[in-house]
Design a protein around this motif. Structure first.
Motif, PDB file in Angstrom:
ATOM      1  N   LEU A  31       0.836  -1.197   0.000  1.00 34.42           N
ATOM      2  CA  LEU A  31       0.000   0.000   0.000  1.00 34.42           C
ATOM      3  C   LEU A  31       0.875   1.252   0.000  1.00 34.42           C
ATOM      4  CD1 LEU A  31      -2.629  -1.117   2.676  1.00 34.42           C
ATOM      5  CD2 LEU A  31      -2.845  -1.243   0.182  1.00 34.42           C
ATOM      6  N   ARG A  32       0.325   2.355  -0.456  1.00 36.95           N
ATOM      7  CA  ARG A  32       1.083   3.602  -0.514  1.00 36.95           C
ATOM      8  C   ARG A  32       1.557   3.989   0.887  1.00 36.95           C
ATOM      9  NH1 ARG A  32       0.789   7.895  -4.517  1.00 36.95           N
ATOM     10  NH2 ARG A  32       2.018   9.653  -3.739  1.00 36.95           N
ATOM     11  N   ARG A  54      -2.877   6.018  12.226  1.00 34.74           N
ATOM     12  CA  ARG A  54      -2.409   5.552  10.928  1.00 34.74           C
ATOM     13  C   ARG A  54      -2.497   4.035  10.819  1.00 34.74           C
ATOM     14  NH1 ARG A  54      -3.084   9.693   7.695  1.00 34.74           N
ATOM     15  NH2 ARG A  54      -1.456  11.282   7.762  1.00 34.74           N
ATOM     16  N   ILE A  55      -2.240   3.378  11.925  1.00 33.68           N
ATOM     17  CA  ILE A  55      -2.380   1.914  11.947  1.00 33.68           C
ATOM     18  C   ILE A  55      -3.827   1.535  11.659  1.00 33.68           C
ATOM     19  CG2 ILE A  55      -2.320  -0.120  13.454  1.00 33.68           C
ATOM     20  CD1 ILE A  55       0.087   1.223  14.878  1.00 33.68           C
ATOM     21  N   ASN A  56      -4.745   2.195  12.335  1.00 31.25           N
ATOM     22  CA  ASN A  56      -6.164   1.892  12.132  1.00 31.25           C
ATOM     23  C   ASN A  56      -6.594   2.200  10.694  1.00 31.25           C
ATOM     24  OD1 ASN A  56      -6.575   1.004  14.763  1.00 31.25           O
ATOM     25  ND2 ASN A  56      -7.057   3.054  15.517  1.00 31.25           N
ATOM     26  N   PHE A  57      -6.038   3.263  10.125  1.00 32.36           N
ATOM     27  CA  PHE A  57      -6.346   3.595   8.735  1.00 32.36           C
ATOM     28  C   PHE A  57      -5.887   2.485   7.797  1.00 32.36           C
ATOM     29  CE2 PHE A  57      -4.818   5.345   4.689  1.00 32.36           C
ATOM     30  CZ  PHE A  57      -5.998   5.867   4.169  1.00 32.36           C
ATOM     31  N   LEU A  58      -4.661   2.001   7.994  1.00 32.02           N
ATOM     32  CA  LEU A  58      -4.139   0.942   7.138  1.00 32.02           C
ATOM     33  C   LEU A  58      -4.909  -0.369   7.321  1.00 32.02           C
ATOM     34  CD1 LEU A  58      -0.316   1.674   7.466  1.00 32.02           C
ATOM     35  CD2 LEU A  58      -1.718   1.905   5.397  1.00 32.02           C
ATOM     36  N   SER A  60      -8.010  -0.498   7.996  1.00 36.95           N
ATOM     37  CA  SER A  60      -9.272  -0.299   7.277  1.00 36.95           C
ATOM     38  C   SER A  60      -9.111  -0.500   5.781  1.00 36.95           C
ATOM     39  CB  SER A  60      -9.829   1.109   7.553  1.00 36.95           C
ATOM     40  OG  SER A  60      -9.096   2.101   6.860  1.00 36.95           O
ATOM     41  N   LYS A  61      -7.872  -0.375   5.292  1.00 36.30           N
ATOM     42  CA  LYS A  61      -7.572  -0.601   3.882  1.00 36.30           C
ATOM     43  C   LYS A  61      -7.223  -2.059   3.599  1.00 36.30           C
ATOM     44  CE  LYS A  61      -8.009   3.652   2.465  1.00 36.30           C
ATOM     45  NZ  LYS A  61      -9.074   4.040   1.495  1.00 36.30           N
ATOM     46  N   GLY A  62      -7.323  -2.892   4.637  1.00 38.60           N
ATOM     47  CA  GLY A  62      -7.104  -4.313   4.454  1.00 38.60           C
ATOM     48  C   GLY A  62      -5.686  -4.779   4.661  1.00 38.60           C
ATOM     49  N   ALA A  63      -4.852  -3.968   5.304  1.00 43.33           N
ATOM     50  CA  ALA A  63      -3.462  -4.359   5.526  1.00 43.33           C
ATOM     51  C   ALA A  63      -3.382  -5.607   6.399  1.00 43.33           C
ATOM     52  CB  ALA A  63      -2.689  -3.222   6.167  1.00 43.33           C
TER      53      ALA A  63
END
Length: 212
Positions: A31-32, A54-58, A60-63
């Motif tokens: 991911l970017r 930022r961890i929670n954001f990633l 949410s992007k399926g990391a």
């Protein structure tokens, strides 16, 4: 597998995006990279809390895996001890699956690691023998001030090294495996990305790396 990356520099997040575009690993989507205002000299728990949104954001992007990149700068602790301490900080806030890479000593050490990339910019950089000997073989992480070292090869017609513009231009030309030949910390990064060249170990350069 989706891998998210958090980095401690705004300019670095953009330059690192160029670099990760050149990393192709079967079954892995990188991911970017995203920036968060991490202060390397803060406590491990403070750093972890700062990165939490930022961890929670990633996530949410399926990391499936998240890697945090942070400068060692002038810390006296060895990179392994710093990494272990920071990973414990993430465990304390309930983020036990976070991996940390200590850039030794900072992002510029990765920028100087690929000599061929710098040679492709003759109007900007003129590589001296001393510069090359400081990096090759496998010595980039030993450079105390890689930003200063870059300034020693800036051509007379140009301004000093620019953290945003030059970093983006250099990474656009870098080959990740050439960086890995000269930087152990970057090899650890490739190891965590599950790169086949460094899937088993990251201490030593791959056998394909030139010895000199």
């Amino acid at each position: 597998m989706k891998i998210g990356i958090i980095v401690d520099g705004d300019a670095e997040s953009q330059a690192l995006f160029n670099l990760t575009q050149n990393i192709s690993i079967s079954g892995v989507q990188i991911l970017r990279p995203i920036y968060t205002d991490i202060q390397p000299k803060a406590s491990a728990e403070q750093i972890a809390k700062k990165a939490l949104d930022r961890i929670n954001f990633l996530l949410s992007k399926g990391a499936d895996r998240i890697i945090v990149l942070i400068d060692r700068e002038d810390a006296q602790d060895c990179p392994t001890d710093l990494k272990n301490g920071l990973e414990c900080g993430f465990v304390k806030i309930g983020c036990g699956e976070i991996s940390v890479v200590i850039k030794n000593r900072k992002f510029e050490n990765w920028l100087v690691s690929d000599l061929d990339a710098l040679r492709q910019m003759p109007r900007r950089f003129s590589l001296s023998k001393a510069f090359q000997n400081a990096i090759n073989p496998n010595k980039a992480d030993q450079i105390v001030d890689a930003e200063h070292l870059l300034n020693t090869i800036v051509t007379s017609r140009g301004p000093q090294y620019h953290k945003r513009k030059d970093a983006q231009n250099i990474t656009a030309k870098q080959n990740p495996l050439r960086i890995a030949c000269n930087s152990r910390s970057f090899r650890r990064f490739l190891h965590l990305l599950a790169h086949p060249k460094y899937s088993n170990q990251s201490k030593k350069p791959d056998n394909d790396c030139p010895k000199r």
